[in-house]
Scaffold this active site. Sequence first.
Site, PDB file in Angstrom:
ATOM      1  N   GLU A 226      -7.307   6.987   0.137  1.00  0.00           N
ATOM      2  CA  GLU A 226      -7.879   5.924   0.779  1.00  0.00           C
ATOM      3  C   GLU A 226      -6.795   5.543   1.499  1.00  0.00           C
ATOM      4  O   GLU A 226      -6.175   4.361   1.200  1.00  0.00           O
ATOM      5  CB  GLU A 226      -9.477   4.933   0.087  1.00  0.00           C
ATOM      6  N   CYS A 261      -7.378  -2.574   6.807  1.00  0.00           N
ATOM      7  CA  CYS A 261      -7.481  -1.192   6.413  1.00  0.00           C
ATOM      8  C   CYS A 261      -8.290  -1.035   7.972  1.00  0.00           C
ATOM      9  O   CYS A 261      -7.981   0.428   8.928  1.00  0.00           O
ATOM     10  CB  CYS A 261      -7.803  -0.296   5.539  1.00  0.00           C
TER      11      CYS A 261
HETATM   12  P1  NAD Z   1       1.659   1.191  -0.551  1.00  0.00           P
HETATM   13  O1  NAD Z   1       1.838   2.307  -0.121  1.00  0.00           O
HETATM   14  O2  NAD Z   1       2.795   0.561  -0.710  1.00  0.00           O
HETATM   15  O3  NAD Z   1       1.334   1.147  -1.991  1.00  0.00           O
HETATM   16  C1  NAD Z   1       0.396   1.491  -2.625  1.00  0.00           C
HETATM   17  C2  NAD Z   1       0.273   1.217  -4.370  1.00  0.00           C
HETATM   18  O4  NAD Z   1       1.064   2.730  -4.361  1.00  0.00           O
HETATM   19  C3  NAD Z   1       0.993   0.013  -5.018  1.00  0.00           C
HETATM   20  O5  NAD Z   1       0.292   0.374  -5.341  1.00  0.00           O
HETATM   21  C4  NAD Z   1       2.086   1.349  -4.799  1.00  0.00           C
HETATM   22  O6  NAD Z   1       2.622   0.246  -5.772  1.00  0.00           O
HETATM   23  C5  NAD Z   1       2.236   2.287  -5.215  1.00  0.00           C
HETATM   24  N1  NAD Z   1       3.382   3.254  -4.940  1.00  0.00           N
HETATM   25  C6  NAD Z   1       3.582   3.157  -3.654  1.00  0.00           C
HETATM   26  N2  NAD Z   1       5.111   4.104  -4.533  1.00  0.00           N
HETATM   27  C7  NAD Z   1       4.246   4.604  -4.906  1.00  0.00           C
HETATM   28  C8  NAD Z   1       5.024   6.169  -5.853  1.00  0.00           C
HETATM   29  N3  NAD Z   1       5.855   7.038  -4.871  1.00  0.00           N
HETATM   30  N4  NAD Z   1       4.012   6.999  -6.547  1.00  0.00           N
HETATM   31  C9  NAD Z   1       3.564   6.562  -7.136  1.00  0.00           C
HETATM   32  N5  NAD Z   1       3.273   4.925  -6.458  1.00  0.00           N
HETATM   33  C10 NAD Z   1       2.907   4.410  -5.675  1.00  0.00           C
HETATM   34  O7  NAD Z   1       0.599   0.511   0.397  1.00  0.00           O
HETATM   35  P2  NAD Z   1       0.340  -0.923   0.498  1.00  0.00           P
HETATM   36  O8  NAD Z   1       1.277  -1.678   1.256  1.00  0.00           O
HETATM   37  O9  NAD Z   1       0.432  -1.259  -1.177  1.00  0.00           O
HETATM   38  O10 NAD Z   1      -1.147  -1.220   1.181  1.00  0.00           O
HETATM   39  C11 NAD Z   1      -1.628  -1.000   2.259  1.00  0.00           C
HETATM   40  C12 NAD Z   1      -1.877  -0.335   2.953  1.00  0.00           C
HETATM   41  O11 NAD Z   1      -3.115   0.327   2.742  1.00  0.00           O
HETATM   42  C13 NAD Z   1      -1.900   0.235   4.653  1.00  0.00           C
HETATM   43  O12 NAD Z   1      -2.129   1.548   5.057  1.00  0.00           O
HETATM   44  C14 NAD Z   1      -3.776   0.072   4.889  1.00  0.00           C
HETATM   45  O13 NAD Z   1      -4.212   0.694   5.394  1.00  0.00           O
HETATM   46  C15 NAD Z   1      -4.861   0.991   3.865  1.00  0.00           C
HETATM   47  N6  NAD Z   1      -5.712   0.482   2.982  1.00  0.00           N
HETATM   48  C16 NAD Z   1      -6.662   1.423   2.975  1.00  0.00           C
HETATM   49  C17 NAD Z   1      -7.567   1.019   2.371  1.00  0.00           C
HETATM   50  C18 NAD Z   1      -8.962   2.364   2.700  1.00  0.00           C
HETATM   51  O14 NAD Z   1      -9.678   2.155   2.687  1.00  0.00           O
HETATM   52  N7  NAD Z   1      -8.615   2.990   3.329  1.00  0.00           N
HETATM   53  C19 NAD Z   1      -7.796   0.325   1.903  1.00  0.00           C
HETATM   54  C20 NAD Z   1      -7.080  -0.891   1.564  1.00  0.00           C
HETATM   55  C21 NAD Z   1      -5.925  -0.820   1.944  1.00  0.00           C
END
Ligand code: NAD
Length: 454
Positions: A226, A261
Site C-alpha cells: 500500500e 496517502c
Molecule cells: P517509508 O517507505 O519511508 O517507510 C515505511 C516503513 O518502511 C517504515 O517502517 C520504515 O522504517 C521502513 N523501511 C524503510 N526502508 C526500509 C528498507 N530498506 N527495508 C525495510 N523496511 C524499510 O514511508 P513513510 O514515510 O513511513 O510513509 C509515507 C508513505 O506511505 C507515503 O508515500 C504515503 O503515501 C504512503 N502511505 C500509503 C498508504 C496506503 O494505504 N496506500 C497509507 C499510508 C501511507
Amino acid sequence: MNIINPATEEIIKTVQEDSLALLHEKYAVLRQAQKEWAKKSLAERLSVVQRFFDLLGVETEGLAAVLTAEVGKPIQQSRNEIKGARTRISWMINNAERYLSEELVTDTAALQEKISYEPLGVICNISAWNYPYLVGVNVFVPALIAGNAVLYKPSEYATITGLEIERLWEKSGLPDGIFKVAIGGKETGEALLDLDFDGYFFTGSYRTGKYIYERVAKKMVPCQLELGGKDPLYVANDVPDVAAVAIGTADGAFYNNGQSCCAVERIYVHEDVYQAYETAFLKEVESWKIGLPTEEVVYIAALTRKEQLDVLEDQVQDALSKGAILLCGGKRRPGKGYYFEPTVLIGVTNEMKVMREESFGPIIGIMKVKDDQEAIALMKDSDYGLTAAVYSADGDRAQRILGDIDAGSGYWNCCDRVSAGLPWSGRKHSGFGATLSHQGLRAFVKPKAWHLRK
Ligand code: NAD
C-alpha cells in the site's frame, strides 16, 4: 533512537532499537505461538479483538496525546484517527464469520466440495507513520482474526504508538507471543526481510515498497504493498455550490497537514467555475489556524519529518521557475518545529514536480481546464493510481470519468475517504493487493479446496 516531537523539536523519549538477535528471538516466539492461536475458535479470537476495540475507546484521550506528541498531528485529528480505527475494527468483527468460515460449494449424494480458509502463518507488517492506527489496524487486526501471528514494525516516527498498540494487545488478553513490535528504522526493516515470514504487508513509499517487493520475491510468499499517491480531483462546471466544493476539497488536500496517502494532490477545475473556486479555496486556506498540535483549534501543525520541508521547498521553486504563481505560503516557518505554510500554487502544469511527485505536505497545485476531456487526460497522466475524485451535479458524468481512470478508488462528490466495507487498494506505483472489505479479511488466509467423494 531518539523520539523527537516535531512541533517543538524536543526529545520526548529514547528507545533501544532491536538488535538482530532480539529480532530473531521475537520471530522464533511468534512462530512457536502461532500454532496454538490458529487452533482457537474464531469466536475466541474475536473476543480478544473486541477487548482491544474497547480499550481503544477507553484510552482514546491518552493515546491521542501520545500520537500528537510523536507525529505532530492536531489533537482533534488524533482522536478522529482512533475513532476511525475502531469503526474499521467493528466492521471486521461483524463480518469475520461471514467471510472466513468454511463455504460449502457442492453437496450431492456422491460429492461434497467446500472451501476452508487457513491462516498464512507468521506475517510481517512494516508500516508508515502518517496514520499508525488506521494503516496498522488494516493489517494486524484481520491477520490476528484469521489466526496469524504478527511482527509489527511501526515507522521509526511512530515508535511509541507502536509500543502502545503492543501494550493494548497484551491488556486485551492476546496470548503471549502472537503480536510483537520490532523497534527501529530502515535497518530493522531490512533485517526483517531476511527472516522467513509467511507474508509481507507493507505500507509506505513507492521507493521502499518496490525495494521490499524485489527483496522478498524469491521467498514465494504473499507480498502486499500500500503505497503513495498523487491523487487528482476534478471540479466540473455544473457543481451547484462552488464555495462549498472549494471548502470540502481544501480539507481533502490539507487534512493531517497533507500527509495522507489519499490526500488530494492535484486539482483540475473547469474554466466556467474556476475563478469562484480559486477565490473560495484561498479564503478557506487563509482561515486556518497554524500552531501547536495540542491546541484544539489548530488545523495546520508541524510536519512529522524534517526532511519533507526540503521536498516541499524544492517543489515550490520548481513550479515558480516553470511559470506557476504562488497564491499563499511557499516556505517553512521560522522558529521551532517542522512547520510549512499552507501553500497554494496556480498556473501549474503537469510538467511541474508539484503535479507529478507525491508532495505529502500542506501544498497544492490548482489548474484551469477547458472541458472533461482535458481533465481526464491530465488526471490519467500519472505514475500513481490510488484514488481519483470528481465533483459534479451529474452522477453519470462523474462515474464515466472515474471509470476511465486507473485508480483503486473513485469518489463522486467526496474525496480523501476510506470505508471499512470497501477494498483499499492501489494501482501502478500506488501498490497492489487490498486491505479492508471482505477482500482485506481474505488477504491473510490461504484457501483450501476440499474434494470429498462420498
Ligand atoms: P517509508 O517507505 O519511508 O517507510 C515505511 C516503513 O518502511 C517504515 O517502517 C520504515 O522504517 C521502513 N523501511 C524503510 N526502508 C526500509 C528498507 N530498506 N527495508 C525495510 N523496511 C524499510 O514511508 P513513510 O514515510 O513511513 O510513509 C509515507 C508513505 O506511505 C507515503 O508515500 C504515503 O503515501 C504512503 N502511505 C500509503 C498508504 C496506503 O494505504 N496506500 C497509507 C499510508 C501511507
